[in-house]
Design a protein around this motif. Structure first.
Motif, short mmCIF file in Angstrom:
data_model
loop_
_atom_site.label_atom_id
_atom_site.label_comp_id
_atom_site.label_asym_id
_atom_site.label_seq_id
_atom_site.Cartn_x
_atom_site.Cartn_y
_atom_site.Cartn_z
N ASP A 134 0.83 -1.20 0.00
CA ASP A 134 0.00 0.00 0.00
C ASP A 134 0.87 1.25 0.00
O ASP A 134 0.58 2.24 -0.69
CB ASP A 134 -0.92 0.00 1.22
CG ASP A 134 -2.00 1.06 1.14
OD1 ASP A 134 -2.86 0.97 0.24
OD2 ASP A 134 -1.97 2.00 1.96
N GLY A 150 -7.70 0.44 5.15
CA GLY A 150 -8.50 0.12 3.97
C GLY A 150 -7.69 -0.11 2.71
O GLY A 150 -8.24 -0.39 1.65
N LYS A 152 -6.29 1.91 0.74
CA LYS A 152 -6.90 2.74 -0.31
C LYS A 152 -5.95 3.04 -1.46
O LYS A 152 -6.39 3.28 -2.59
CB LYS A 152 -7.41 4.05 0.29
CG LYS A 152 -6.33 4.93 0.91
CD LYS A 152 -6.94 6.21 1.49
CE LYS A 152 -5.88 7.12 2.09
NZ LYS A 152 -6.48 8.35 2.66
N HIS A 153 -4.63 3.01 -1.20
CA HIS A 153 -3.68 3.29 -2.27
C HIS A 153 -3.57 2.11 -3.22
O HIS A 153 -3.37 2.29 -4.43
CB HIS A 153 -2.32 3.65 -1.68
CG HIS A 153 -2.40 4.79 -0.71
ND1 HIS A 153 -2.25 4.62 0.65
CD2 HIS A 153 -2.65 6.12 -0.91
CE1 HIS A 153 -2.39 5.79 1.25
NE2 HIS A 153 -2.64 6.70 0.34
N ILE A 155 -6.08 0.17 -3.91
CA ILE A 155 -7.32 0.29 -4.69
C ILE A 155 -7.16 1.35 -5.77
O ILE A 155 -7.49 1.12 -6.95
CB ILE A 155 -8.51 0.62 -3.78
CG1 ILE A 155 -8.77 -0.52 -2.79
CG2 ILE A 155 -9.76 0.91 -4.61
CD1 ILE A 155 -9.77 -0.17 -1.69
N GLU A 156 -6.62 2.52 -5.38
CA GLU A 156 -6.48 3.62 -6.34
C GLU A 156 -5.49 3.27 -7.44
O GLU A 156 -5.72 3.58 -8.62
CB GLU A 156 -6.02 4.89 -5.61
CG GLU A 156 -5.96 6.11 -6.51
CD GLU A 156 -5.54 7.37 -5.76
OE1 GLU A 156 -5.24 8.38 -6.45
OE2 GLU A 156 -5.50 7.35 -4.51
N TRP A 189 -9.95 -3.98 -1.23
CA TRP A 189 -8.56 -3.93 -1.67
C TRP A 189 -8.06 -5.29 -2.13
O TRP A 189 -7.21 -5.37 -3.03
CB TRP A 189 -7.64 -3.37 -0.57
CG TRP A 189 -7.42 -4.28 0.61
CD1 TRP A 189 -8.14 -4.30 1.75
CD2 TRP A 189 -6.42 -5.28 0.75
NE1 TRP A 189 -7.65 -5.26 2.61
CE2 TRP A 189 -6.59 -5.87 2.02
CE3 TRP A 189 -5.39 -5.75 -0.07
CZ2 TRP A 189 -5.78 -6.91 2.49
CZ3 TRP A 189 -4.57 -6.77 0.39
CH2 TRP A 189 -4.77 -7.34 1.66
#
Length: 313
Positions: A134, A150, A152-153, A155-156, A189
């Motif tokens: 991540d 989460g 999130k990186h 996922i992005e 993720w």
């Protein structure tokens, strides 16, 4: 901010399409995969698919001396061939405070790793790798963030480029582990990770095939990688530890004794090998059955057996 490193464009193309990560356990399966990626163009193309390659090893702090020596050789090989190698140790911040090393956890909680309990693999291998991943995604996205909540990186990054290809070195005969890993988790993720198992899906290779391939390269050939205090040891491996690493066996036995003493109030107070016998008692049983094995027989056996607790990467 991480220092910028220069890697070969072969493995880190300037205009990369995505990211491929080799989850490196420093054992026979993942080493064979790394060598094949380096030396075989068609296999490298299949694994990378135009992606940037990163190789990552998460340290339990309880690896065998031989594993650390092999890691030194692998780092040299990666430096020569321009492969980006990451060795995750607790000081880098990807291990949690409660799981700095295996022995740290045992001493802190008067606990011990036991058969059928996979928390050590999860907390010292899997979780640090995905926290690291991540963070790497945040760097590649130009954000440099260590907020891993989460993931999130990940996922992005997957949304911007493509799902991250995670190469996992499960060998032929470990299909059940592969299926379990593919079903693991429901978090968003995890769907951003494309788990691939080339030894099973592409090569149909077992452990012997990996050993033969390592030998064919002329590079470092390693034994299996597992923690010194791995509860999945066979009787022969227990004798090996006693005969060649007596101080480690005694350290493990002391940690187990602390666990026994801290849990006398519990009806079920089991030891490292999953029953109420101590490691010392288990060693006596092992010696009765296999104590006549020569040093060379034990070394040969150790070379061809053993890996970490069955978990999902």
């Amino acid at each position: 901010m991480q220092k910028t490193k220069t890697y070969s464009p072969l493995f880190s193309p300037k205009d990369f399409l995505g990211l491929t990560v080799l989850s490196f356990g420093a054992g026979q399966d993942s080493t064979a995969l790394l060598y094949r990626i380096i030396f075989e163009i068609s296999f490298r193309s299949l694994m990378l698919n135009g992606n940037r390659l990163m190789v990552v090893f998460s340290d339990t702090g309880n690896e065998h001396f031989e594993t650390y020596e092999h890691l030194k050789e692998i780092k040299k090989i990666c430096a020569v061939y321009g492969v980006e190698f990451h060795h995750l140790t607790p000081d880098l911040g990807y291990h949690s405070e409660s799981w700095q090393t295996l022995e740290h956890q045992f001493k802190k909680n008067n606990s011990i790793a036991m058969k059928r309990v996979k928390s050590c693999t999860d907390n010292l291998k899997i979780k640090p790798i995905y926290r690291w991943l991540d963070h790497q995604c945040s760097i590649l996205l130009g954000k440099e963030s260590r907020n891993h909540f989460g993931k999130k990186h990940i996922i992005e990054f997957a949304e911007k480029y493509a799902p991250i290809r995670m190469i996992i070195g499960f060998a032929k005969g470990e299909e059940s582990r592969m299926l379990k890993t593919q079903k693991f988790g429901v978090q968003k993720w995890w769907e951003s990770i494309d788990k691939i198992f080339p030894l099973i899906q592409d090569l149909d290779w077992g452990r012997a095939d990996c050993i033969n391939y390592m030998e064919s390269t002329g590079l470092a050939v390693c034994g299996p990688s597992n923690c010194i205090f791995c509860p999945n040891v066979s009787k022969q491996e227990l004798i090996y530890l006693w005969r060649f690493q007596k101080s480690n066996f005694l350290r493990w036995a002391r940690l187990e004794r602390n666990k026994f003493n801290a849990n006398t109030h519990k009806e079920k107070n089991v030891g490292a090998l999953g029953n109420q016998r101590s490691l010392v008692a288990e060693l006596r049983v092992a010696l009765e059955k296999h104590g006549d094995m020569t040093d060379q027989e034990l070394k040969d056996y150790k070379f061809s057996h053993g890996h970490c607790i069955s978990g999902g990467y």
